[in-house]
Design an enzyme around this catalytic site. Structure first.
Site, mmCIF file in Angstrom:
data_model
loop_
_atom_site.group_PDB
_atom_site.id
_atom_site.type_symbol
_atom_site.label_atom_id
_atom_site.label_comp_id
_atom_site.label_asym_id
_atom_site.label_seq_id
_atom_site.Cartn_x
_atom_site.Cartn_y
_atom_site.Cartn_z
ATOM 1 N N LYS A 48 0.794 -1.243 0.000
ATOM 2 C CA LYS A 48 0.000 0.000 0.000
ATOM 3 C C LYS A 48 0.821 1.286 0.000
ATOM 4 C CE LYS A 48 -3.524 -0.865 -0.541
ATOM 5 N NZ LYS A 48 -3.977 -1.436 -1.855
ATOM 6 N N ALA A 49 2.074 1.184 -0.392
ATOM 7 C CA ALA A 49 2.932 2.370 -0.414
ATOM 8 C C ALA A 49 2.903 3.093 -1.762
ATOM 9 C CB ALA A 49 4.363 1.980 -0.064
ATOM 10 N N TRP A 53 1.009 2.429 -8.699
ATOM 11 C CA TRP A 53 1.329 3.733 -9.298
ATOM 12 C C TRP A 53 2.734 3.688 -9.915
ATOM 13 C CZ3 TRP A 53 1.822 8.785 -5.866
ATOM 14 C CH2 TRP A 53 1.914 9.891 -6.703
ATOM 15 N N HIS A 112 6.803 -7.411 -2.213
ATOM 16 C CA HIS A 112 6.610 -6.711 -0.935
ATOM 17 C C HIS A 112 7.565 -7.248 0.126
ATOM 18 C CE1 HIS A 112 3.260 -4.454 -2.321
ATOM 19 N NE2 HIS A 112 2.370 -5.406 -2.304
ATOM 20 N N ARG A 134 6.167 5.041 1.916
ATOM 21 C CA ARG A 134 5.070 5.978 2.193
ATOM 22 C C ARG A 134 4.996 6.192 3.688
ATOM 23 N NH1 ARG A 134 -1.237 4.945 0.264
ATOM 24 N NH2 ARG A 134 -1.902 7.127 0.439
ATOM 25 N N SER A 142 -4.322 3.161 4.516
ATOM 26 C CA SER A 142 -4.561 2.506 3.234
ATOM 27 C C SER A 142 -4.631 0.978 3.412
ATOM 28 C CB SER A 142 -3.451 2.869 2.253
ATOM 29 O OG SER A 142 -3.689 2.313 0.984
ATOM 30 N N MET A 260 -8.465 1.903 -5.768
ATOM 31 C CA MET A 260 -8.028 3.289 -5.972
ATOM 32 C C MET A 260 -8.899 4.138 -5.049
ATOM 33 S SD MET A 260 -5.651 3.574 -8.261
ATOM 34 C CE MET A 260 -4.800 2.330 -9.211
ATOM 35 N N ARG A 261 -8.488 4.262 -3.830
ATOM 36 C CA ARG A 261 -9.345 4.794 -2.777
ATOM 37 C C ARG A 261 -9.318 6.315 -2.702
ATOM 38 N NH1 ARG A 261 -8.959 6.047 2.595
ATOM 39 N NH2 ARG A 261 -6.709 6.025 2.321
ATOM 40 N N LYS A 262 -8.208 6.884 -2.276
ATOM 41 C CA LYS A 262 -8.100 8.347 -2.138
ATOM 42 C C LYS A 262 -6.879 8.892 -2.852
ATOM 43 C CE LYS A 262 -10.814 10.477 1.274
ATOM 44 N NZ LYS A 262 -10.803 10.517 2.745
ATOM 45 N N GLY A 263 -5.781 8.178 -2.723
ATOM 46 C CA GLY A 263 -4.555 8.595 -3.403
ATOM 47 C C GLY A 263 -4.027 9.937 -2.935
HETATM 48 P P1 A3P Z 1 -5.050 4.932 -0.690
HETATM 49 O O1 A3P Z 1 -5.682 3.718 -0.099
HETATM 50 O O2 A3P Z 1 -4.499 5.847 0.344
HETATM 51 O O3 A3P Z 1 -5.944 5.658 -1.646
HETATM 52 P P2 A3P Z 1 -0.386 -0.224 -3.658
HETATM 53 O O4 A3P Z 1 -0.434 -0.085 -5.128
HETATM 54 O O5 A3P Z 1 0.981 -0.318 -3.106
HETATM 55 O O6 A3P Z 1 -1.307 -1.294 -3.176
HETATM 56 O O7 A3P Z 1 -0.898 1.168 -3.048
HETATM 57 C C1 A3P Z 1 -2.242 1.549 -3.141
HETATM 58 C C2 A3P Z 1 -2.363 2.982 -2.718
HETATM 59 O O8 A3P Z 1 -1.797 3.825 -3.739
HETATM 60 C C3 A3P Z 1 -3.804 3.438 -2.541
HETATM 61 O O9 A3P Z 1 -3.783 4.458 -1.550
HETATM 62 C C4 A3P Z 1 -4.088 3.978 -3.936
HETATM 63 O O10 A3P Z 1 -5.189 4.832 -4.010
HETATM 64 C C5 A3P Z 1 -2.782 4.723 -4.195
HETATM 65 N N1 A3P Z 1 -2.582 5.027 -5.622
HETATM 66 C C6 A3P Z 1 -2.712 4.215 -6.682
HETATM 67 N N2 A3P Z 1 -2.481 4.868 -7.829
HETATM 68 C C7 A3P Z 1 -2.170 6.143 -7.489
HETATM 69 C C8 A3P Z 1 -1.842 7.320 -8.241
HETATM 70 N N3 A3P Z 1 -1.767 7.305 -9.565
HETATM 71 N N4 A3P Z 1 -1.596 8.455 -7.539
HETATM 72 C C9 A3P Z 1 -1.662 8.482 -6.203
HETATM 73 N N5 A3P Z 1 -1.981 7.412 -5.444
HETATM 74 C C10 A3P Z 1 -2.231 6.240 -6.085
#
Ligand code: A3P
Length: 299
Positions: A48-49, A53, A112, A134, A142, A260-263
């Site tokens: 979740k870091a 992305w 991971h 992160r 997250s 894709m929750r909040k980002g």
């Molecule tokens: P949140 O839950 O805070 O929204 P991972 O890919 O390591 O599982 O991480 C997922 C986290 O990255 C989620 O955070 C997701 O929304 C965020 N994320 C994915 N794509 C992103 C982007 N393009 N820009 C910013 N955050 C992004």
């Protein structure tokens, strides 16, 4: 839990004290003996870091900004997730190792694993590795929501209960603190580009340029802008190849909390009470006293 859900929820195992799923535990020898190739690229993160992305940025750079090529498959299939294993008997069958072995070079893979569990061949082959870290609080929030929506993971309980587990490293892939510190140390000895989610949010152009340089890629301004645009949260949220709506159907429930929750940076403030924050900060100070690593909890 229903029988179906029980089958989905993997039992947890441990490798050298690090919690991993039972299936990963079962194939650990194969993971450890994985044969990296010199031109392999590894994207490593604590869960979740900002893995997905970063993977999208890397792929867009490798494909010279060609959107169609980047939509050839979901993130999960484009970049083998090394230690992830679900036996073929399950409809969700997946083997990161098999995918990787069948993939022509140059390969990009995801992991991971904490640094001490990375298969030794990656170091022997001097592979390039991109690590993304992160800040603990946003990472935790997250991860909390991910546990709610992903039925493979244990029920997180309340945010207070989950925070307790997170602080104790009693979550999949272990202690966040050890993870970020371990990789931070390793970066001085190996070809590791250590990035921060907060920096990527603050200035995606600058961070994408860092990745380009690390990958020895020179792309013109127009392509760079295209990459910035297509790897933004809003675009990736709507992209079925990056938003995980096509993978793990029946396991990830996006109506509970979308992948894709909040980002964003600082969303933890919506979940941490004053009391929880105080407790977390006290413990954080102790756990992070022995590192030069500094995080920004807000922008
Ligand atoms: P949140 O839950 O805070 O929204 P991972 O890919 O390591 O599982 O991480 C997922 C986290 O990255 C989620 O955070 C997701 O929304 C965020 N994320 C994915 N794509 C992103 C982007 N393009 N820009 C910013 N955050 C992004």
């Amino acid at each position: 839990l229903s029988l179906e859900e029980n089958m989905l929820r993997s039992e947890m195992g441990e490798v050298q004290g690090i919690p991993v799923t039972k299936p990963t535990c079962d194939i650990w020898d194969q993971v450890w003996n994985f044969k990296a190739r010199p031109d392999d690229l590894l994207v490593a993160t604590y869960a979740k870091a900002g893995t997905t992305w970063t993977q999208e940025i890397v792929d867009m750079i490798q494909q010279n900004g060609d959107i169609e090529k980047c939509r050839r498959a979901s993130t999960y299939k484009r970049h083998p997730f090394l230690e992830w294993y679900i036996p073929d008997s399950s409809p969700l069958g997946y083997s990161g190792l098999k995918l990787a072995e069948a993939m022509p070079s140059p390969r990009t893979m995801k992991t991971h694993l904490p640094v001490q569990l990375v298969p030794p061949s990656f170091w022997e082959q001097n592979c390039k590795i991109i690590y993304v870290a992160r800040n603990a609080k946003d990472n935790l929030v997250s991860y909390y929501h991910f546990h709610r929506m992903n039925k493979v993971l244990p029920d997180p309980g309340t945010i207070e209960e989950f925070t307790e587990k997170f602080m104790n490293g009693e979550v999949l892939w272990g202690s966040w603190y050890d993870h970020v510190k371990g990789w931070w140390k390793a970066k001085d000895k190996h070809r590791i580009l250590y990035l921060f989610y907060e920096d990527m949010k603050e200035n995606p152009k600058r961070e994408i340029q860092k990745i380009m340089k690390f990958l020895e890629k020179d792309l013109d301004e127009e392509v760079l802008n295209k990459i910035i645009y297509n790897t933004s949260f809003e675009i990736m949220k709507d992209n079925p190849m990056t938003n995980y709506t096509k993978d793990f159907v029946g396991v990830m429930d996006h109506s509970v909390s979308p992948f894709m929750r909040k980002g964003s940076v600082g969303d933890w403030k919506n979940y941490f009470t004053v009391a929880l924050n105080k407790k977390f900060d006290q413990d954080y100070k102790k756990k992070m006293a022995d590192t030069s690593l500094v995080f920004r909890m807000e922008l």
